[in-house]
Each structure stands twice: as C-alpha cells, then as structure tokens.
Design an enzyme around this catalytic site. Structure first.
Site, PDB file in Angstrom:
ATOM      1  N   GLU A  15      -4.581  -8.906   3.989  1.00  0.00           N
ATOM      2  CA  GLU A  15      -5.216  -8.452   5.241  1.00  0.00           C
ATOM      3  C   GLU A  15      -6.473  -9.235   5.619  1.00  0.00           C
ATOM      4  OE1 GLU A  15      -2.898  -4.807   3.908  1.00  0.00           O
ATOM      5  OE2 GLU A  15      -3.940  -6.474   2.970  1.00  0.00           O
TER       6      GLU A  15
ATOM      7  N   GLU B   9       0.833  -1.217   0.000  1.00  0.00           N
ATOM      8  CA  GLU B   9       0.000   0.000   0.000  1.00  0.00           C
ATOM      9  C   GLU B   9       0.863   1.261   0.000  1.00  0.00           C
ATOM     10  OE1 GLU B   9      -4.055  -0.679   2.202  1.00  0.00           O
ATOM     11  OE2 GLU B   9      -2.498  -1.721   3.310  1.00  0.00           O
TER      12      GLU B   9
END
Length: 724
Positions: free
Chosen positions: A135, A115
């Site tokens: 995640e 990210e």
C-alpha cells in the site's frame, strides 16, 4: 465480463466455501466488499454451517483493494466513498465470528487480500503464493488491519520491512515466519482448508485471533528501539513521503494501546493519507503507466502483433550493448554488428559484464545468464540480417552515417523488418530520407543504461505504419520496458520537455547562484541527482552536442551558457575522466570540487547577466521553481503540438526517463497541483527580469487565464501537426 460477485456453497460437511469472483485478480471492489459482508452474515446465522473457508476464484486469492476507488475518491474529493472494511468486515464479521474461518490462499494475496486472510483464524496456502502489503507505493498505509496483524504474525522487524519496502514474500517463507499455517498443493488446498476449519470448530486445532496476539512483538522497550531505527531509515530513504512515518506511528499505537486501538487509528490515518497530494500523485502514475498501452489508431483497429524473434543491433557502444542485453535477457536472439573485431569484442564483453552484474546482485540465476548469452552472436557484416525481424541502430549521432546505414539496411533486411533508430535528438524523417521504406522507420529511444532504465520512447513519423508501432510496443513489453508512443521532433517528448532543465540551472549559475546549492535543492525536491551532477555523469562532450541541437531547434528560448566549454577547455569531462564539478573517488560519494570555483566565476563574467553585477538572492523553493517551471513551459508546447497522446504519457515518461519523483505524479500533474496560474505568473515575472528563456508559452497562458488544468485534453485541431 461478468459483474464482480461473491458466492457461497455449503457442503455436506457443514463447511461454507465463500469465493471472491472478480477477474483477473479478484480485486476487492465495492460490490465484493458488500458481497463479503452479506455472505459472512448469512454463514454465521445458518445452523447448517459449522465452519467457513474463504477463497478466490481462478487460482488467485485477491490482489487487494480496487485501486479504481482511489481514483474516484481523488476525483470527487470525497473520502466517504471508501467503504468501512477494517472494523465492520475484518474485525466484526471475520475475526470475531463465532464460527472458525480459514483462508485458502493461492496465486497472490496482496494488500487488502492479505489483510482479509490475516483476519481469518488460519491460513493455508498453495506453493509459491505471493504475499505482501504494497500500500505504501500508493501513498497510503494498509487500511484493513494490516499494520496491526502482520507484526503479530511475523514479528515487528519483518513486518516493518515488508510494509515500508512494499516487499512481498512467498508462501514458503510465510510458513517459516508463521504467517501461513500450512503449504499444500493447489489440488489439496480446498480439502485441507475445509478439514482445518472443522478441526478448529472441534477444538482439535487452535482458534487464533491474530489481533489479540502479542507473543511476537517483544517487550515495549525493544519494540520502541526497532521503531526508532525504522523512523531514521525512512527519514533518509523517503524524506518527502508522509506514509512511511504514519505507518510506524500506527504500528506503535497498536503495540502501546492494544491491537483494536491500533486498528481504529489505522482507519483514521488511512483516510487522511488518501486525500494527500502524495497519494494522488502515486495513484495517478499507477494509472498513467497502464494508459500508455492504449494508442488511438494503433491498438484499437484490430491489428495483431507480429512475433519478433531475432533482432539486430548496430553499434556495440554503451547504448547498443545495453539494448542487446535487454533483448537477450528476455529470450530474443540478437545479432550485434560492429565495424571491426576490436569494437565487436569490446561490445560483447560489455554485454557479458551487464549480465554478470545482474547475477552478482542476485537479480538473475547463473543458468538464466548462461542461456541469455547463448542468444548473442557478433558479426562484422550484414550476412546474418536476411532473416531479422527488427534492426535497432545505436551508433553516434551523425546524420550522414545514419542515412548510409539505413540505405544498407533496406537492401540487407527482409521486407517485413522494422528499421529502428536509437537517436535521442535527430529528426527521423532525415534519418530515413534516402530510403523508400519510411513506413518501417521508427524511433526506439532507450534511456541509459538501456538494460536497466524502464522507459522506451517509441517515436513515430507521419509515415510509420500502425503495425510497426504495435510490434515495437509489444517488444517493449516483452523486454520489460514501459513503451510510450511519441511524435517526431527534436528531442521527442522527454528530452524536448526537459531541455530547459539543464539550461535553467546554468542560467541560475550565471545569475550568481551556487552550483552545489542548486543540486542540493533539486535533490531535496526528490530527484536522485541535481542538474550538475547529471552533467558530470553524462559527460561534457554529450552535453555540448545536445545543447547545439536544441539551440538550433529553439533559438528563441535557448540560454547559451559558456560553462560547458570552459569546463572542457580546463581538461575536465565529468565522471568519465574523474574531473568534473565534483571529485570522484572509488567507494565514496561525489564531493563538490572547490577548484572549479574560478571557472564558475569566469562563466559569470562572460555571461554578464547579474543584475547590477551582484548575485541574485533566492530561496531553495525559488531555485526549484526557476529550474522546473521552464520544463513545465516546454511540456505545454509538447502537449499543444500533440507530441504525446495524452498528458499522463508525459507524466509517466518524466518519472521513468528523468527520475522525476513519482510521488509528485509526473511533471504535468505536479504543475497542476502547484497551479497553472502560479507557474504562468512566476515565468512572466522572471521573463521581464531575465529575458525570453522564461517567456510563458501560449498554451500555458491560455490554460492559466481560463483556469483549465494543463492535463485536460488538447483539442484535435491543435494536435494535427503530429497526426496523433
């Protein structure tokens, strides 16, 4: 180990190199996040900096956000411990920076690491770098803008696949998809990244803010169709997990209302999800698995593992062939011994079929398969045993046969050789009774199929040496198993804790509850199959034999159902002969067999325990509780007797060995979520209605009445029996 830190060096070319340093994977710990904010602010304000390159130390970019922070948040119940990374750092300081930023990515960029890289204006990667957003495996969604930037860089369908399946890709695939701008050698990585950053500054290369892109999202109607299909799929594959639907909702927000709006919703939803029991359970299992490698008085006394290069497996049946397969796949030479050439050939063919199956499913290359099979040799005597480092006996559950084999092994094997048995129920002291090598005797309890199932229960007696335990733990890791060290008793940890599982299901049937409704309720709870489909799969002969062992060991709390005997008498043996409680046709799912209903009625008549002769009325929730609370009750005895080192080991073993849903955190963790007092009062009520099978254990009663979690450590005095 040095404290996590972020460094910055400005070269003569005007490029600032910002480096993450937090070995081994440069996890984004809170000091790293704070350091990144400081360094980006400094680089932005300095006149001698024209462009910035972000990289990781030690050949790795970043493995993602520090999972220890999740544990702290869950422990404190305070979500404010989560730092604001998404808006403050990734949007404001990186993506909206007035100077171009290039991510130089190597080794891995996972979760928050990827990210961060997607917030940069370009990404240069070394070959075979792993890229992904895993995640959802922790019960949350990407929280640093990943739900918004990944679809804009690789396209919506691919991004959904990567996030919902937690599927990583290589930098080569990333380059084809547009996630990576160039793949260069490790040696060239920093040099190319510096030049790329300067080219962006000089407008020779495009300055791209991924959050602002829409070219890969398709039209709104196309995007909605893709999301609709993904929602249906997630409903099927992850019905009890909220993070999948939440992830899709957040992606949709960004497509409909723009990337920044999506980032804000993502941050809000992430904080909601991290506080749910799903995330607590998955994070608990993550740490539980890592804790199994720490065993007091074994791993902390300075011992070094001895190399195990050659292993002998005795018995080429289903378990023996699976155990042999697991070893040869990981470069350990195996001698397979059988009693005659017919059985030996059959065992070798099963191993070959196991290996071929992995090739067919794309899990193994043909070259690796050929090399693995070269590591196998079949024998009919002990002549090859003179230099083996470990023997694993995997014959039928017969005490005289096992004792005879172990007496022979003591003579045939070198004095350092580990003598292991794959027994699933027999006391190891009895197995090794006729030998003088009891310090070398250990249980290596694999779960079927042994080359696929991840759990290895390592069973120690009071005499097993610490060196032998450590060596077997090391082999377990080499063959890609999760080794859990347990004490010696009937059924050890997993089978002992779960023996009431099948018994309570049969008790419910005798009380008038429908067999197939029971299976359906357990599947809805999250186990892959219910107790009766499991019974069909194991075979009724095996079920009868193991029931006998547990009835003998725990007569005070066994429920003896006539169901299995009645099924055997009617010529049924489950999936093995195609006749069970379900019908089995090739290419279709098992279907309930209505022709078993008269057998079930006969079982109820013989049991004769229905109150007033009428079936009891229960909800789906009560079915689940009446089947799993007795498992919790037996788990309490396992904890009290010190059969496991810690409660989380039993959680881990229940997930890996019995497929207890990982998002529920394992059997003990789940019981604590439900509440020990609720489990206790329910069992007490049922024991008054239906007998001793449900009687709460002393440990459960004590913990429930004192308000102590079941997972809290057990005092050393009560665990002395198992010397743990």
């Amino acid at each position: 180990m040095a404290a996590p830190r972020v460094t910055m060096e400005v070269g003569n070319d005007g490029v600032a190199i910002i480096t993450l340093i937090n070995p081994p994977v440069n996890a984004l710990a809170i000091p790293i996040v704070a350091g990144l904010k400081d360094k980006f602010e400094e680089a932005t304000s300095r006149d001698d900096v024209k462009a910035i390159v972000l990289t990781g130390n030690g050949g790795r970019f970043s493995g993602g956000f520090d999972i220890n922070v999740f544990q702290k948040v869950h422990g404190a119940g305070d979500v404010s411990l989560m730092p604001d990374v998404s808006v403050e750092l990734v949007v404001n300081l990186i993506e909206d920076c007035k100077k171009p930023i290039v991510a130089a990515v190597e080794g891995l960029a996972l979760g928050g690491g990827l990210e961060l890289a997607m917030g940069c204006h370009a990404r240069i990667a070394a070959p075979k770098t792993q890229l992904g957003l895993p995640e959802l495996t922790l019960g949350v969604i990407p929280g640093f803008g990943g739900t918004q930037r990944l679809p804009r860089l690789v396209g919506l369908s691919k991004a959904i696949e990567m996030m919902l399946l937690s599927k990583s890709i290589t930098s080569e695939e990333g380059w084809k998809l547009g996630l990576i701008d160039a793949v260069v050698t490790s040696e060239e990585l920093l040099k190319v990244s510096r030049l790329w950053a300067l080219d962006i500054a000089a407008r020779r290369k495009p300055w791209i803010r991924s959050l602002h892109r829409t070219d890969k999202l398709g039209s709104l109607s196309e995007a909605r169709e893709v999301l609709k299909l993904a929602r249906l799929q997630a409903k099927k594959t992850a019905p009890n997990m909220p993070q999948h639907q939440a992830c899709l909702d957040v992606i949709e927000e960004g497509i409909v209302h723009g990337g920044y709006s999506g980032v804000l919703k993502e941050a809000k939803v992430f904080k909601e999800l991290v506080m749910l029991d799903t995330s607590r359970g998955l994070v608990h299992v993550f740490f539980a698995q890592r804790a199994t490698s720490k065993v007091p008085n074994v791993t902390d006394i300075g011992l070094k593992p001895r190399g195990v290069r050659k292993v002998a497996v005795i018995g080429g049946g289903l378990m023996g062939s699976g155990i042999a397969t697991a070893h040869i796949l990981n470069n350990i030479y195996v001698v397979l011994k059988e009693v005659n050439s017919e059985y030996l050939l059959k065992g070798i063919k099963t191993i070959e079929a196991n290996v071929r199956g992995l090739v067919t499913r794309g899990k193994l290359t043909q070259d690796k398969a050929n090399n693995a099979l070269k590591m196998l040799k079949g024998v009919l005597d002990y002549s090859e045993f003179k230099d083996v480092d470990m023997v694993i006996e995997a014959v039928i559950e017969s005490v005289p046969l096992k004792q005879k084999i172990f007496s022979e092994l003591e003579k045939a094997c070198p004095p350092h050789c580990i003598l292991a048995t794959n027994t699933s129920t027999i006391d190891l002291n009895i197995v090794g009774e006729k030998t003088s090598s009891q310090d070398r005797i250990i249980g290596a309890h694999f779960f079927s199929p042994a080359h696929v199932m991840p759990l290895l229960e390592i069973v120690r007696t009071e005499r097993t040496s610490a060196q032998v335990i450590l060596d077997l733990m090391t082999v377990g890791k080499i063959i890609k198993k999760v080794p859990v060290v347990v004490g010696n008793c009937t059924g050890f940890a997993v089978n002992r804790a779960f023996f009431p599982y099948s018994q309570s299901a049969r008790l419910l049937v005798s009380l008038g509850v429908d067999v197939f409704r029971i299976d359906s309720a357990i599947r809805s709870f999250g186990l892959p199959i219910g107790p009766f489909q499991l019974l069909d799969l194991a075979g009724y002969g095996v079920a009868a034999a193991t029931s006998k062992e547990f009835d003998k060991a725990f007569p005070d709390r066994s429920f003896q159902s006539p169901l299995v005997d009645l099924l055997l008498k009617s010529g049924r043996n489950g999936k093995a002969n195609g006749k069970g409680l379900y019908t089995y046709e090739k290419g279709s799912k098992p279907k309930p067999d209505p022709s078993v209903l008269p057998i079930i009625e006969e079982c109820r008549r013989l049991s004769n325990i229905m109150p007033g002769g009428k079936p009891i009325s229960v909800t789906e929730k009560e079915i689940v509780e009446m089947i799993l609370f007795p498992v919790v009750n037996e788990s309490c005895r396992v904890l009290e007797e010190g059969i496991v080192v810690r409660a989380s080991d039993l959680d881990d073993a229940s997930v890996l060995g019995m497929s207890f849903p990982s998002y529920r955190g394992g059997i003990v963790f789940w019981a604590d979520v439900v509440g020990a007092n609720y489990v206790y009062t329910s069992l007490k009520k049922w024991s008054q209605l239906y007998g001793n099978f449900f009687k709460p254990s002393r440990f459960l009663e004590e913990r429930a009445t004192k308000g102590i979690p079941l997972s809290a450590p057990v005092s050393s005095s009560s665990t002395s029996r198992a010397r743990l």
